[in-house]
Design a protein around this motif. Structure first.
Motif, PDB file in Angstrom:
ATOM      1  N   HIS A  28      45.721  26.316  32.413  1.00 25.20           N
ATOM      2  CA  HIS A  28      45.542  25.257  33.219  1.00 25.20           C
ATOM      3  C   HIS A  28      46.813  24.477  33.533  1.00 25.20           C
ATOM      4  O   HIS A  28      47.187  23.758  32.884  1.00 25.20           O
ATOM      5  CB  HIS A  28      44.410  24.254  32.583  1.00 25.20           C
ATOM      6  CG  HIS A  28      43.857  23.114  33.693  1.00 25.20           C
ATOM      7  ND1 HIS A  28      42.649  22.393  33.405  1.00 25.20           N
ATOM      8  CD2 HIS A  28      44.406  22.710  34.748  1.00 25.20           C
ATOM      9  CE1 HIS A  28      42.636  21.744  34.424  1.00 25.20           C
ATOM     10  NE2 HIS A  28      43.594  21.767  35.260  1.00 25.20           N
ATOM     11  N   GLY A  67      41.841  37.464  37.440  1.00 25.98           N
ATOM     12  CA  GLY A  67      41.174  36.650  38.287  1.00 25.98           C
ATOM     13  C   GLY A  67      41.626  35.189  37.805  1.00 25.98           C
ATOM     14  O   GLY A  67      41.822  34.613  36.656  1.00 25.98           O
ATOM     15  N   TYR A  68      41.730  34.179  38.751  1.00 29.63           N
ATOM     16  CA  TYR A  68      42.121  32.765  38.435  1.00 29.63           C
ATOM     17  C   TYR A  68      41.603  31.972  39.574  1.00 29.63           C
ATOM     18  O   TYR A  68      41.209  32.628  40.566  1.00 29.63           O
ATOM     19  CB  TYR A  68      43.662  32.521  38.238  1.00 29.63           C
ATOM     20  CG  TYR A  68      44.677  32.965  39.342  1.00 29.63           C
ATOM     21  CD1 TYR A  68      44.964  32.088  40.468  1.00 29.63           C
ATOM     22  CD2 TYR A  68      44.813  34.365  39.833  1.00 29.63           C
ATOM     23  CE1 TYR A  68      45.571  32.447  41.464  1.00 29.63           C
ATOM     24  CE2 TYR A  68      45.559  34.794  40.805  1.00 29.63           C
ATOM     25  CZ  TYR A  68      46.121  33.790  41.705  1.00 29.63           C
ATOM     26  OH  TYR A  68      46.879  34.020  42.757  1.00 29.63           O
ATOM     27  N   ARG A  69      41.476  30.807  39.604  1.00 36.44           N
ATOM     28  CA  ARG A  69      41.152  29.749  40.509  1.00 36.44           C
ATOM     29  C   ARG A  69      42.244  28.915  40.865  1.00 36.44           C
ATOM     30  O   ARG A  69      42.873  28.404  39.852  1.00 36.44           O
ATOM     31  CB  ARG A  69      39.942  28.980  39.967  1.00 36.44           C
ATOM     32  CG  ARG A  69      39.181  28.322  41.041  1.00 36.44           C
ATOM     33  CD  ARG A  69      37.813  27.777  40.463  1.00 36.44           C
ATOM     34  NE  ARG A  69      37.008  28.752  40.411  1.00 36.44           N
ATOM     35  CZ  ARG A  69      35.689  28.723  39.990  1.00 36.44           C
ATOM     36  NH1 ARG A  69      35.076  27.750  39.389  1.00 36.44           N
ATOM     37  NH2 ARG A  69      34.941  29.954  40.058  1.00 36.44           N
ATOM     38  N   VAL A 100      42.459  25.191  42.505  1.00 34.51           N
ATOM     39  CA  VAL A 100      41.531  24.131  42.901  1.00 34.51           C
ATOM     40  C   VAL A 100      42.276  22.725  43.445  1.00 34.51           C
ATOM     41  O   VAL A 100      43.251  22.370  42.805  1.00 34.51           O
ATOM     42  CB  VAL A 100      40.728  23.581  41.815  1.00 34.51           C
ATOM     43  CG1 VAL A 100      39.733  22.329  42.207  1.00 34.51           C
ATOM     44  CG2 VAL A 100      39.617  24.646  41.394  1.00 34.51           C
ATOM     45  N   GLY A 144      42.682  30.019  34.597  1.00 39.69           N
ATOM     46  CA  GLY A 144      42.264  31.310  34.385  1.00 39.69           C
ATOM     47  C   GLY A 144      42.241  31.481  32.874  1.00 39.69           C
ATOM     48  O   GLY A 144      42.203  30.314  32.119  1.00 39.69           O
ATOM     49  N   LEU A 200      35.253  32.346  35.096  1.00 35.49           N
ATOM     50  CA  LEU A 200      35.501  30.954  35.643  1.00 35.49           C
ATOM     51  C   LEU A 200      34.055  30.983  36.641  1.00 35.49           C
ATOM     52  O   LEU A 200      34.017  30.246  37.415  1.00 35.49           O
ATOM     53  CB  LEU A 200      36.658  30.901  36.649  1.00 35.49           C
ATOM     54  CG  LEU A 200      37.788  30.668  35.628  1.00 35.49           C
ATOM     55  CD1 LEU A 200      38.983  30.603  36.674  1.00 35.49           C
ATOM     56  CD2 LEU A 200      37.866  29.466  34.701  1.00 35.49           C
ATOM     57  N   GLN A 201      33.131  32.031  36.421  1.00 36.33           N
ATOM     58  CA  GLN A 201      32.135  31.940  37.420  1.00 36.33           C
ATOM     59  C   GLN A 201      31.149  30.765  37.503  1.00 36.33           C
ATOM     60  O   GLN A 201      30.672  30.295  38.175  1.00 36.33           O
ATOM     61  CB  GLN A 201      31.362  33.013  37.268  1.00 36.33           C
ATOM     62  CG  GLN A 201      32.004  34.598  37.627  1.00 36.33           C
ATOM     63  CD  GLN A 201      31.084  35.844  37.443  1.00 36.33           C
ATOM     64  OE1 GLN A 201      30.018  35.614  37.764  1.00 36.33           O
ATOM     65  NE2 GLN A 201      31.988  36.594  36.994  1.00 36.33           N
TER      66      GLN A 201
END
Length: 118
Positions: free
Chosen positions: A43, A86-88, A90, A110, A114-115
C-alpha cells in the motif's frame, strides 16, 4: 494558489522533507511512500510534488503531473513485485469517497486478492 505548497497540507510537508515518510521512489515530479495504515501488503501512495486538492483538479490543471503520478504508480507496482499478480490504483476524491488528505494522491494496492476490496 493551485500548484503551490500549502502550509497546512500533510503531503506538502512530506514533499518538503518536514515530516518523515518511508519513501520508496522519488522523481522530479512525484514522491511515493508507504501508507501508515496499509489496507493490503503493498500500500504505497504516489503524490505529485505540486499541490492540487484531488485527482480531478490535478488532471484539469496539470495533465502532465497527473500522467506522471499514473506512470509512477506502475513503476511502484513493478518495484514492489505486484505487477505480475495484479494491483489496484485508487484515487479517492472528496470526503464521501474516503479522501482524508486533500492533496491529489494515488493508492497502489497489491499483494493479496483485491476482488473484495472496494
Amino acid at each position: 494558489m493551485a500548484g503551490e505548497p500549502q502550509p497546512d497540507c500533510l503531503f506538502c510537508k512530506i514533499v518538503a522533507g518536514e515530516i518523515p515518510a518511508t519513501i520508496v521512489r522519488e522523481t522530479e515530479t512525484t514522491v511515493a511512500f508507504r501508507d501508515i495504515s496499509p489496507q493490503a501488503p503493498t500500500h504505497v501512495l504516489v503524490i505529485p510534488r505540486v499541490h492540487h486538492p484531488d485527482a480531478a483538479s490535478l488532471a484539469a490543471a496539470d495533465p502532465g503531473a497527473a500522467a506522471d503520478v499514473l506512470r509512477e504508480a506502475g513503476e511502484v507496482a513493478a518495484q514492489e513485485k505486484v505487477d505480475g499478480t495484479g494491483y489496484r490504483i485508487v484515487f479517492n476524491t472528496g470526503p464521501g469517497a474516503g479522501q482524508t488528505v486533500f492533496h491529489a494522491h494515488a493508492h497502489v494496492l497489491g499483494g493479496r486478492d483485491l476482488q473484495r476490496l472496494v
